[in-house]
Enzyme design. Structure first.
Site, PDB file in Angstrom:
ATOM      1  N   ASP A  94      -6.150  -5.255  14.051  1.00  0.00           N
ATOM      2  CA  ASP A  94      -5.444  -6.537  13.952  1.00  0.00           C
ATOM      3  C   ASP A  94      -3.956  -6.419  13.650  1.00  0.00           C
ATOM      4  OD1 ASP A  94      -5.439  -6.008  11.108  1.00  0.00           O
ATOM      5  OD2 ASP A  94      -7.446  -6.914  10.997  1.00  0.00           O
ATOM      6  N   HIS A 111      -8.651   2.960  15.741  1.00  0.00           N
ATOM      7  CA  HIS A 111      -9.313   2.267  16.849  1.00  0.00           C
ATOM      8  C   HIS A 111      -8.325   1.501  17.728  1.00  0.00           C
ATOM      9  CE1 HIS A 111     -13.187   2.375  14.214  1.00  0.00           C
ATOM     10  NE2 HIS A 111     -12.938   3.522  14.815  1.00  0.00           N
TER      11      HIS A 111
END
Length: 251
Positions: A94, A111
């Site tokens: 995010d 990730h």
């Protein structure tokens, strides 16, 4: 006194207070809707246009790019500004650690990031806002403007390998740190989960901050079950206290 190098492994639980649901917790997304996992599985995503359309619609509706950092993210950035050497190794995509003010060079995104897209064909990249604007304008599965290939977020989907360079840097930081805080992560996803063991093996003080038990709790010097939004700022406040030899004496 030299301040200890603090490494934080942050998982989905760090961002739940920002409105981003976790995945593996009791009320996580995978528990509530196992089919949703297909939307972030490379094989399904690449071979099924309907999966891609659903994935783009979900990205548009969830509004991840609109979420803001919470108290946990801000506390990490505050610790760094206080002069404590901090490195964040995050399983999240995010970008909220950076938005909170932590320099991007001090964040290792295991990730990848949902804030950019990448073409699976020519590897062209760009801001996710541009791709989502095309979805909003009526393209349910926007192709690459350079080569017509399939676009995906610049994240590591299920079935893809982690970037070995990023993982290598994460291991190096883990081996060098004096304090390793695993926060908001189930410590069940390998190889990221192994970092907690690597830290302990190399003499770091291991702290686990998570609502649910993890496989590494028995190796931790401290386990905190309190809500992350209050527990992490308090923990990091202790670390940032001048003259605190917390890494050596256990706080």
């Amino acid at each position: 006194m030299t301040k200890p190098l603090v490494a934080l492994l942050s998982g989905a639980g760090v961002s739940t207070d920002s409105g981003i649901p976790d995945y593996r917790g009791p009320n996580g997304l995978w528990q509530r809707d196992p089919e949703a996992q297909k939307l972030v599985t490379y094989e399904f995503y690449m071979n099924d246009p309907e999966i891609r359309r659903r994935a783009w619609l979900m990205r548009h509706e969830v509004g991840t790019l609109r979420v803001r950092p919470n108290a946990a993210h801000l506390a990490v950035a505050k610790l760094e500004r206080a002069g404590v050497p901090v490195r964040v190794i995050t399983q999240n995509v995010d970008g909220l650690h950076q938005l909170a003010g932590l320099p991007a060079r001090k964040v290792l995104e295991l990730h990848g990031t949902a804030r950019r897209f990448v073409c699976t064909g020519c590897h062209a990249r760009g801001p996710m806002e541009d791709a989502l604007a095309r979805v909003e304008a009526g393209e349910p599965d926007p192709p690459c403007l350079e080569c017509g290939g399939i676009l995906k977020p610049a994240t590591v989907m299920f079935g893809e390998r982690l970037d070995p360079v990023v993982m290598g840097e994460a291991v190096a930081v883990t081996k060098a740190c004096q304090v390793f805080v695993a926060v908001g992560t189930s410590l069940q996803v390998q190889p990221a989960a192994d970092l907690a063991g690597v830290a302990a093996d190399h003499g770091a003080r291991l702290v686990v901050v998570n609502a649910e038990p993890t496989p590494y709790d028995d190796r931790a010097d401290e386990v905190i079950r309190e809500p992350i939004g209050t527990a992490l700022p308090e923990l990091l406040r202790r670390l940032g206290t001048p003259g605190n030899d917390w890494a050596a004496n256990g706080g």
